[in-house]
Design a protein around this motif. Structure first.
Motif, PDB file in Angstrom:
ATOM      1  N   SER A   1       0.828  -1.210   0.000  1.00 52.32           N
ATOM      2  CA  SER A   1       0.000   0.000   0.000  1.00 52.32           C
ATOM      3  C   SER A   1       0.858   1.253   0.000  1.00 52.32           C
ATOM      4  O   SER A   1       0.544   2.236  -0.681  1.00 52.32           O
ATOM      5  CB  SER A   1      -0.925   0.004   1.209  1.00 52.32           C
ATOM      6  OG  SER A   1      -1.810  -1.072   1.147  1.00 52.32           O
TER       7      SER A   1
ATOM      8  N   LEU B   1      -4.484   8.779   0.491  1.00 54.76           N
ATOM      9  CA  LEU B   1      -5.511   7.996   1.176  1.00 54.76           C
ATOM     10  C   LEU B   1      -5.157   6.513   1.215  1.00 54.76           C
ATOM     11  O   LEU B   1      -5.436   5.825   2.197  1.00 54.76           O
ATOM     12  CB  LEU B   1      -6.867   8.184   0.487  1.00 54.76           C
ATOM     13  CG  LEU B   1      -7.525   9.545   0.623  1.00 54.76           C
ATOM     14  CD1 LEU B   1      -8.717   9.657  -0.324  1.00 54.76           C
ATOM     15  CD2 LEU B   1      -7.946   9.818   2.050  1.00 54.76           C
TER      16      LEU B   1
ATOM     17  N   PHE C   1      -2.604   5.119   4.229  1.00 61.75           N
ATOM     18  CA  PHE C   1      -3.029   4.965   5.619  1.00 61.75           C
ATOM     19  C   PHE C   1      -4.157   3.942   5.740  1.00 61.75           C
ATOM     20  O   PHE C   1      -5.160   4.027   5.022  1.00 61.75           O
ATOM     21  CB  PHE C   1      -3.458   6.313   6.193  1.00 61.75           C
ATOM     22  CG  PHE C   1      -2.354   7.334   6.108  1.00 61.75           C
ATOM     23  CD1 PHE C   1      -1.267   7.258   6.963  1.00 61.75           C
ATOM     24  CD2 PHE C   1      -2.380   8.325   5.151  1.00 61.75           C
ATOM     25  CE1 PHE C   1      -0.235   8.178   6.884  1.00 61.75           C
ATOM     26  CE2 PHE C   1      -1.354   9.248   5.064  1.00 61.75           C
ATOM     27  CZ  PHE C   1      -0.276   9.181   5.937  1.00 61.75           C
TER      28      PHE C   1
ATOM     29  N   LYS D   1      -6.596   3.483   7.735  1.00 61.78           N
ATOM     30  CA  LYS D   1      -7.935   3.983   8.052  1.00 61.78           C
ATOM     31  C   LYS D   1      -8.660   4.530   6.813  1.00 61.78           C
ATOM     32  O   LYS D   1      -9.885   4.474   6.727  1.00 61.78           O
ATOM     33  CB  LYS D   1      -7.817   5.072   9.119  1.00 61.78           C
ATOM     34  CG  LYS D   1      -9.110   5.441   9.751  1.00 61.78           C
ATOM     35  CD  LYS D   1      -8.881   6.312  10.966  1.00 61.78           C
ATOM     36  CE  LYS D   1     -10.160   6.403  11.756  1.00 61.78           C
ATOM     37  NZ  LYS D   1      -9.962   6.802  13.107  1.00 61.78           N
ATOM     38  N   THR D   2      -7.907   5.066   5.852  1.00 65.50           N
ATOM     39  CA  THR D   2      -8.512   5.661   4.661  1.00 65.50           C
ATOM     40  C   THR D   2      -8.239   4.860   3.385  1.00 65.50           C
ATOM     41  O   THR D   2      -8.561   5.320   2.301  1.00 65.50           O
ATOM     42  CB  THR D   2      -7.983   7.100   4.471  1.00 65.50           C
ATOM     43  OG1 THR D   2      -6.557   7.054   4.341  1.00 65.50           O
ATOM     44  CG2 THR D   2      -8.388   7.986   5.621  1.00 65.50           C
ATOM     45  N   ARG D   3      -7.656   3.680   3.529  1.00 61.33           N
ATOM     46  CA  ARG D   3      -7.262   2.871   2.365  1.00 61.33           C
ATOM     47  C   ARG D   3      -8.464   2.482   1.503  1.00 61.33           C
ATOM     48  O   ARG D   3      -8.375   2.478   0.269  1.00 61.33           O
ATOM     49  CB  ARG D   3      -6.518   1.630   2.829  1.00 61.33           C
ATOM     50  CG  ARG D   3      -5.868   0.883   1.701  1.00 61.33           C
ATOM     51  CD  ARG D   3      -4.898  -0.154   2.209  1.00 61.33           C
ATOM     52  NE  ARG D   3      -3.793   0.500   2.884  1.00 61.33           N
ATOM     53  CZ  ARG D   3      -3.201   0.028   3.977  1.00 61.33           C
ATOM     54  NH1 ARG D   3      -3.592  -1.114   4.498  1.00 61.33           N
ATOM     55  NH2 ARG D   3      -2.207   0.684   4.537  1.00 61.33           N
TER      56      ARG D   3
ATOM     57  N   LEU E   1     -11.242   4.136   0.966  1.00 66.62           N
ATOM     58  CA  LEU E   1     -11.619   5.299   0.166  1.00 66.62           C
ATOM     59  C   LEU E   1     -10.580   5.555  -0.927  1.00 66.62           C
ATOM     60  O   LEU E   1     -10.932   5.829  -2.075  1.00 66.62           O
ATOM     61  CB  LEU E   1     -11.772   6.532   1.060  1.00 66.62           C
ATOM     62  CG  LEU E   1     -12.129   7.840   0.362  1.00 66.62           C
ATOM     63  CD1 LEU E   1     -13.437   7.709  -0.404  1.00 66.62           C
ATOM     64  CD2 LEU E   1     -12.198   8.970   1.375  1.00 66.62           C
ATOM     65  N   GLY E   2      -9.306   5.446  -0.582  1.00 66.84           N
ATOM     66  CA  GLY E   2      -8.244   5.644  -1.566  1.00 66.84           C
ATOM     67  C   GLY E   2      -8.324   4.652  -2.713  1.00 66.84           C
ATOM     68  O   GLY E   2      -8.098   5.007  -3.871  1.00 66.84           O
TER      69      GLY E   2
ATOM     70  N   ASN F   1     -11.465  -4.687   1.601  1.00 63.53           N
ATOM     71  CA  ASN F   1     -12.276  -3.714   2.334  1.00 63.53           C
ATOM     72  C   ASN F   1     -13.749  -3.763   1.940  1.00 63.53           C
ATOM     73  O   ASN F   1     -14.494  -2.814   2.189  1.00 63.53           O
ATOM     74  CB  ASN F   1     -11.734  -2.298   2.097  1.00 63.53           C
ATOM     75  CG  ASN F   1     -10.428  -2.071   2.781  1.00 63.53           C
ATOM     76  OD1 ASN F   1     -10.360  -2.049   3.999  1.00 63.53           O
ATOM     77  ND2 ASN F   1      -9.370  -1.915   1.999  1.00 63.53           N
TER      78      ASN F   1
ATOM     79  N   LYS G   1     -16.608  -2.479   4.142  1.00 66.72           N
ATOM     80  CA  LYS G   1     -16.788  -1.026   4.279  1.00 66.72           C
ATOM     81  C   LYS G   1     -17.668  -0.461   3.173  1.00 66.72           C
ATOM     82  O   LYS G   1     -18.206   0.626   3.315  1.00 66.72           O
ATOM     83  CB  LYS G   1     -15.430  -0.321   4.286  1.00 66.72           C
ATOM     84  CG  LYS G   1     -14.606  -0.673   5.498  1.00 66.72           C
ATOM     85  CD  LYS G   1     -13.272   0.045   5.468  1.00 66.72           C
ATOM     86  CE  LYS G   1     -12.456  -0.333   6.696  1.00 66.72           C
ATOM     87  NZ  LYS G   1     -11.147   0.308   6.708  1.00 66.72           N
ATOM     88  N   TYR G   2     -17.783  -1.165   2.055  1.00 65.59           N
ATOM     89  CA  TYR G   2     -18.577  -0.679   0.921  1.00 65.59           C
ATOM     90  C   TYR G   2     -20.007  -1.184   0.932  1.00 65.59           C
ATOM     91  O   TYR G   2     -20.846  -0.679   0.190  1.00 65.59           O
ATOM     92  CB  TYR G   2     -17.943  -1.099  -0.410  1.00 65.59           C
ATOM     93  CG  TYR G   2     -16.491  -0.746  -0.577  1.00 65.59           C
ATOM     94  CD1 TYR G   2     -16.054   0.558  -0.423  1.00 65.59           C
ATOM     95  CD2 TYR G   2     -15.555  -1.715  -0.890  1.00 65.59           C
ATOM     96  CE1 TYR G   2     -14.719   0.885  -0.582  1.00 65.59           C
ATOM     97  CE2 TYR G   2     -14.223  -1.400  -1.070  1.00 65.59           C
ATOM     98  CZ  TYR G   2     -13.804  -0.105  -0.906  1.00 65.59           C
ATOM     99  OH  TYR G   2     -12.492   0.206  -1.077  1.00 65.59           O
TER     100      TYR G   2
END
Length: 125
Positions: free
Chosen positions: A9, A64, A67, A69-71, A73-74, A116, A119-120
């Motif tokens: 990442s 994004l 990190f 926490k924001t992966r 979204l990135g 992830n 999260k979606y």
């Protein structure tokens, strides 16, 4: 596995940050484009806001992506750019090195999206 994910990442994010900053500061040399690529690049040049937008998306998405926490979204922010890169490399560029890099980068992006997926779920239900 967590360390591998972080390293991939980090490298993925740094590559996109570098590519995005290059769109603003033009510090990396580019190979001589083919006539077909020249047509595409001149068309992109006609749309003055396109390359700065792509560069901004690459920098923001790369940051994004680094990190945890924001992966998620990135990964989604970078996906349209990544699809464009893969489409360009596999249709116009066709260099083996470009195909290998784009393919690996696309697989890393897909891996992070699949990783992830929880999260979606609330976005599509």
């Amino acid at each position: 596995m967590k360390a591998v994910k972080f390293i991939l990442s980090l490298l993925f994010g740094l590559m996109f940050i570098n590519a995005g900053l290059n769109k603003f500061f033009n510090y990396m040399p580019m190979e001589k484009p083919t006539p077909e690529q020249m047509k595409v690049f001149s068309a992109f040049g006609e749309i003055a806001w396109l390359m700065p937008l792509v560069g901004a998306v690459e920098v923001i998405g790369g940051l994004l992506f680094i990190f945890p926490k924001t992966r998620a979204l990135g990964a989604i922010v970078i996906l349209p750019v990544m699809v464009g890169i893969v489409a360009h490399v596999f249709t116009l560029d066709k260099s083996p090195m470009g195909m290998a890099i784009a393919g690996v980068m696309f697989l890393i992006n897909l891996w992070m999206i699949i990783d992830n997926r929880e999260k979606y779920k609330h976005l599509v239900s």
